[in-house]
Design an enzyme around this catalytic site. Structure first.
Site, short mmCIF file in Angstrom:
data_model
loop_
_atom_site.label_atom_id
_atom_site.label_comp_id
_atom_site.label_asym_id
_atom_site.label_seq_id
_atom_site.Cartn_x
_atom_site.Cartn_y
_atom_site.Cartn_z
NE ARG B 50 -20.91 13.10 12.27
CZ ARG B 50 -20.46 14.23 12.16
NH1 ARG B 50 -19.20 14.28 12.54
NH2 ARG B 50 -21.19 15.07 13.06
NE ARG B 81 -19.20 4.11 12.70
CZ ARG B 81 -18.34 5.09 12.18
NH1 ARG B 81 -19.17 5.68 11.97
NH2 ARG B 81 -17.00 5.16 11.58
CD GLN B 171 -16.68 12.46 8.20
OE1 GLN B 171 -15.90 13.50 7.24
NE2 GLN B 171 -17.03 11.85 8.04
CG ASP B 212 -14.51 9.16 16.89
OD1 ASP B 212 -13.46 10.02 15.99
OD2 ASP B 212 -15.31 9.17 17.01
CE LYS B 223 -13.88 10.24 10.70
NZ LYS B 223 -14.77 8.61 10.59
#
Lengths: 161, 304
Positions: B50, B81, B171, B212, B223
């Site tokens: 990712r 995604r 993560q 992102d 996130k």
């Protein structure tokens, strides 16, 4: 469930008590709402303690992780927060790890907070910090000392009102 | 300080791709072979890679699996995604190939330049962080925090990181905390919900995250959990700095927020959850008003 399918959420934080369950039961008789159960790290009280109690009472619920609460507040999905605390004093309450996070997010989104004393929760055998999930190690042994303990938190009534 | 395996989590190896299986970390450093686009979609969909890894996966897929046009690859990545802007990557790639001999050469140059720009971005952020820098972070930015630590040390600034575990996929725990500790960077792991307490106790004095997506207005998508950190940081007068790239002239509210399956929400816990109702939005929106300053990748403020 998709986010668009959830509405009118009552967020609970901490271990449900008899008084809290009674409040939710009465509310369920009068209103259409769903209890939002976050996992309550590190202990996973949401999953292991609160969900079985709510399911027994047949109270509708939806589960998420703690870090999803901000998004749900932002989307105006949460109508009320119920904080279950360990102790109440004149100027503040003592709650489990994350109580301040939940109280402040509620305040910042103008969501009212109701406070109850927590139920009798047995914390023995539960995870104590972010290094493990249900006892399963998530970090290397040599890094274990670099993990903050999940401590109780003070929340002032000023934040809760 | 050695290179983190997360610096380049996807590599091109002759006629296949080698993908670091991020789901096996921190206990195993395992690499997967990706020989075709179907396998690329599998590693992407199951989040074996990712962030920067998915950027590399996209570019290298365009190079290796050239029986598909770039636009076809874009569509497949977007379907898998939806929040990340693969259309933008497609446009960048087409732009890059205009002045290059081959797609492979264009990608190689882009990847090198991109990593150099990330080092530069870390340097610019190090300049503005306080001393000592007590940094709260979330999720993972593929070794950029190690670059940041190196730059802070060069400036004589002490630094310590607090890494939010980033449930449900962890993560923060499995990638960031691991890569910082293996480089002997002072870093503590916390539960996501400990952020407010840390801020109140002044254990952190800045928040740094990835992004992102970014918009020209200064809003970001990152996130899940990022919004809470930004909102709480503002309340405690703590600066929040997202690392951004390629801001687009779009309304952040129009970006589709990916919702992941229940099985992934519960992947690290055991029990009978058949009848349990869950929600799993995997990204947050953060509006400009909660952002102190976006640390933009140089050269990425383009009209593409």
């Amino acid at each position: 469930m998709k986010i668009k399918e959830v509405n009118r959420l009552t967020l609970i934080w901490g271990g449900l008590s008899g008084e809290g369950l009674s409040y939710l039961r009465n509310k369920a008789n009068k209103n259409n709402f769903v209890v939002l159960v976050p996992e309550n790290r590190p202990y996973l009280l949401g999953l292991n303690y609160n969900i079985p109690l709510l399911e027994k009472e047949k109270i509708a619920l939806v589960y998420c992780t703690d870090n999803m609460l901000g998004f749900l507040f932002y989307k105006r999905k949460i109508e009320e927060t119920i904080l279950f605390c360990k102790e109440m004093a004149e100027r503040e309450v003592l709650g489990i790890c994350g109580s301040l996070y939940v109280a402040l997010l509620s305040k910042l989104h103008d969501v009212p907070v109701k406070v109850f004393l927590q139920g009798t929760v047995d914390f023995s055998g539960k995870d104590k910090d972010a290094s493990a999930l249900q006892g399963k190690k998530m970090v290397l042994d040599e890094d274990s000392e670099w993990v903050e303990k999940g401590s109780d938190e003070m929340v002032s009534w000023e934040v809760l009102r | 300080m050695g290179l983190s395996p997360l610096t380049y989590p996807v590599k091109i190896k002759g006629n296949y791709l080698e993908v670091l299986d991020e789901t096996a970390l921190p206990f195993e450093e395992k690499y997967l072979k990706v020989r075709n686009l179907k396998e690329a979609m599998e590693v992407l969909g199951s989040m074996k890679t990712r962030a920067f890894g998915q950027v590399l996966l996209f570019f290298y897929s365009c190079v290796l699996f050239d029986d598909f046009a770039i636009d076809e690859i874009v569509e497949k990545f977007k379907k898998t995604r939806p929040t990340f802007d693969f259309s933008l990557l497609g446009r960048i790639l087409k732009e890059e190939t205009k002045s290059r001999v081959s797609l492979k050469e264009a990608v190689a140059e882009f990847v090198t330049a991109f990593d150099n720009s990330r080092r530069d971005r870390a340097k610019r952020l190090a300049d503005i962080l306080p001393c000592p820098a007590k940094i709260l972070t979330i999720c993972n930015v593929n070794a950029e925090l190690i670059y940041l630590y190196e730059e802070l040390k060069k400036l004589g600034k002490e630094a310590i990181f607090y890494v939010s575990e980033t449930r449900p996929y962890l993560q923060g725990t499995r990638l960031t905390f691991w890569e910082l500790r293996r480089s002997e960077v002072p870093a503590y792991l916390i539960c996501d919900n400990q952020a407010a307490s840390l801020m109140k106790d002044k254990k952190v004095n800045c928040v740094v995250s990835g992004a992102d997506r970014a918009t020209r207005k200064g809003d970001i998508v990152n996130k899940i959990g990022t919004y809470s950190l930004a909102r709480l940081a503002k309340y405690f007068n703590i600066p929040f700095y997202p690392l951004t790239q390629y801001p687009q002239d779009i309304d952040v509210e129009t970006i589709e927020i990916e919702e992941r399956p229940k099985e992934e929400l519960l992947m690290f816990v055991e029990g009978d959850f058949d009848n349990l109702k869950t929600v799993y939005p995997s990204f947050d929106l953060v509006k400009r008003e909660f952002i102190t300053d976006s640390i933009l990748l140089v050269g990425s403020n383009l009209d593409i």
